[in-house]
Scaffold this motif. Sequence first.
Motif, PDB file in Angstrom:
ATOM      1  N   CYS A   1       0.845  -1.188   0.000  1.00 31.40           N
ATOM      2  CA  CYS A   1       0.000   0.000   0.000  1.00 31.40           C
ATOM      3  C   CYS A   1       0.886   1.245   0.000  1.00 31.40           C
ATOM      4  O   CYS A   1       1.920   1.283   0.669  1.00 31.40           O
TER       5      CYS A   1
ATOM      6  N   ASN B   1       0.049   4.062   1.222  1.00 31.75           N
ATOM      7  CA  ASN B   1      -0.214   4.867   2.425  1.00 31.75           C
ATOM      8  C   ASN B   1       0.127   4.150   3.717  1.00 31.75           C
ATOM      9  O   ASN B   1       0.156   4.760   4.774  1.00 31.75           O
ATOM     10  N   CYS B   2       0.294   2.825   3.632  1.00 24.89           N
ATOM     11  CA  CYS B   2       0.461   2.046   4.854  1.00 24.89           C
ATOM     12  C   CYS B   2       1.648   1.089   4.700  1.00 24.89           C
ATOM     13  O   CYS B   2       1.985   0.694   3.593  1.00 24.89           O
TER      14      CYS B   2
ATOM     15  N   CYS C   1      -6.080  -2.478   0.334  1.00 26.60           N
ATOM     16  CA  CYS C   1      -5.410  -2.360   1.626  1.00 26.60           C
ATOM     17  C   CYS C   1      -6.477  -2.485   2.712  1.00 26.60           C
ATOM     18  O   CYS C   1      -7.420  -1.701   2.747  1.00 26.60           O
TER      19      CYS C   1
ATOM     20  N   CYS D   1      -6.372   0.915   5.190  1.00 23.48           N
ATOM     21  CA  CYS D   1      -6.866   2.253   4.852  1.00 23.48           C
ATOM     22  C   CYS D   1      -7.955   2.214   3.801  1.00 23.48           C
ATOM     23  O   CYS D   1      -8.567   3.235   3.502  1.00 23.48           O
TER      24      CYS D   1
ATOM     25  N   THR E   1      -7.695   1.618   0.585  1.00 21.18           N
ATOM     26  CA  THR E   1      -7.274   1.862  -0.803  1.00 21.18           C
ATOM     27  C   THR E   1      -7.546   0.631  -1.659  1.00 21.18           C
ATOM     28  O   THR E   1      -7.279  -0.491  -1.232  1.00 21.18           O
TER      29      THR E   1
HETATM   30 ZN    ZN Z   1      -3.312   1.367   3.127  1.00 25.84          ZN
END
Ligand code: ZN
Length: 661
Positions: free
Chosen positions: A376, A378-379, A397, A400, A402
């Motif tokens: 991911c 963002n993570c 994900c 989050c 996504t």
């Molecule tokens: Zn994520």
Amino acid sequence: MNHAIKQATTRLQVLVPAAIDGPFTYASQVPLAAGSLVGVNFANRHLVGAVWPVAADMAVPEAKLKYVSNVLDVPPLPRELMQFIDAVASFTLAPLGAVLQLCGLAHAAKLVKRPLTAPDYQPTLPTLSPEQAKAATALAAQKTKPILLDGVTGSGKTEVYFHVIADALAAALDAQILVLLPEISLTHQWIERFTKTFGGAPTVWHSHLTPAQRRKHWQATANGTARVIVGARSALFLPFQNLQLIVVDEEHDPSFKQEDGVLYHARDMAVMRARFAQAAVILSSATPSLETLLNVESGKYIRVELPQRFGVAEMPTVTLIDLLNEPPERGEFLSPTAKQAMLQTLARGEQVLLFLNRRGYAPLLLCRTCGHRFQCDNCSAWMVMHGKNIAHATLQCHHCGTRKKVPDKCPSCEAEAEMFAACGPGIERVTEEVRNMFALDETAPRLVMLSSDEAVAPEQWSAIERGEVDIIIGTQIIAKGHHFPRLTLVIVVDADMGLGGADLRAGERTFQLLHQLGGRAGRAEISGTVMIQTSQPQHPIMQALKRHDRNAVMKLERQLRQQGNWPPYGQLASILLDGVNEQNVLRAAQQLAREAPHDPRITVLGPAPAPLSKLRGQFRFRLLVKADKTIHLQRTLSGWLTGKKFTGVRIKLDVNPYYFL
Ligand code: ZN
Ligand code: ADP
């Protein structure tokens, strides 16, 4: 002589539902009782607040005082509730106003038009077995200490506490009873059963209600017409007028811990509210938490036992399948033994349940050419592949939310998508494997896959219960509460998943979950079998599951926690810092660590990156504070943390954490 008469003004402290630490001073034309609900203007917003039972602040100059705008026509909050709010704030260190927010005062602002009437309950309860009757009597006799209703799944705990509820309803015409369930998905079944038994529906409280329903149910609770209220955590903050009994069903369930906003544990807070309200409290479970068991041992709680399943139903046989000795075929996840047992069970016309706590098709997708793993953005987590066909599959994900299409080419080496390999199983993949066992015609077993990806309609549960499905494949949503009379075989696809990791309660939870799952099997006339696939059959938790030996697990858990001074022996708090700039977050965490209180009875661990070191683009570091029982943890924490602010860094304080990612 003419005297100018000055208008009398009363000063009041009004607590408003906002993230603030205490009440504000307002003026009123008339004196108002503590707990009265009033409309006030606060920071240019109109809010419903409560007159707080503290002395008015005389220091605020008269000219600066704002008047309350209106007084609501509902009963004032009971004193017991206000004491409870104070206590929750002191325990969790959340702002007082944030705790008040949980009470949903805004629901009082618009009065419901139709008059609310109390349901006319006419309970028709089954006759209890002698053991059950004994338990019910013991429960009814205990009014001062919390009770643990400790009985194996299917022993009749629900029947027994239904009797206690019926008695409480009969004893006082205005008695109110609260039943807390760990998850909304369980309420439907419970409501049906209650309604059938009591001849009337309970009042429901959870986050899926419409605003109109919420208003109605809130007001019915406030004016006493709601007699039995069933709900998730937040129902604990409703304005009961005469709360006589709280039942916490499945008291061990980790979902009782609220993970955002005010971080409270609903089971512990239920015990607290019951104390202020002088209500009885029943904690019900087949696998009580270590916390509760120790409270029984120390004499704080009373235990009432139901050691046997009701009627002829017996405990299922548990077998461990050693995945190293009996490995599944290449690319598969079910061992030959498990498959054979499945076929035999289906041939007898009985149901099979496969459990795997992993949504999607595969937990990881990688490129075979260069080894690239899809992560991911963002993570700090892998993207989970959903859908088996690469051309149509998505990457999601689970942290989050996504989601995106699987790209045509590897982002790192540009290899074509056919070079991608799905690694490991999710329930979609297990479903595929099971489908492949059978011919694709009308002789194929009827199969259903259940996870939180799609809401399960109540009718779907009923169809499964009626036996209209042969194979159920699902995540943890199938583990709890449901009663499938034709289910006789439960297969746990990967029992090792929950062990280990960062969670101090991992062992206890794995046992509770798998034991509970086993409780689904063979609840009626036919006895059941549970097959647990594991690569660690010698692990004490696995051995205990095999022997239905809860005491062995608890003994082991106690030792581990006692040695490490972990809860419930010691106290624990987590301080999580996060922000978009990793260096800033780390520096803030280091500064907090340097300023930690010096006391040999306090250990500060970290800062260390949280196991999920990045979430939604925020970098996360954590400190764990371990303290001896003799320390006043909350006082220590607030002395240390009050006023600490770092630009761009949030601090989340969790007293007695249950979530360690
Ligand atoms: Zn994520
Ligand atoms: P638990 O809550 O301990 O899992 P339940 O109360 O759900 O157990 O009881 C399990 C099953 O046995 C249910 O179908 C319930 O209706 C039935 N049962 C339990 N006690 C009795 C009783 N005294 N008479 C008739 N049925 C009972």
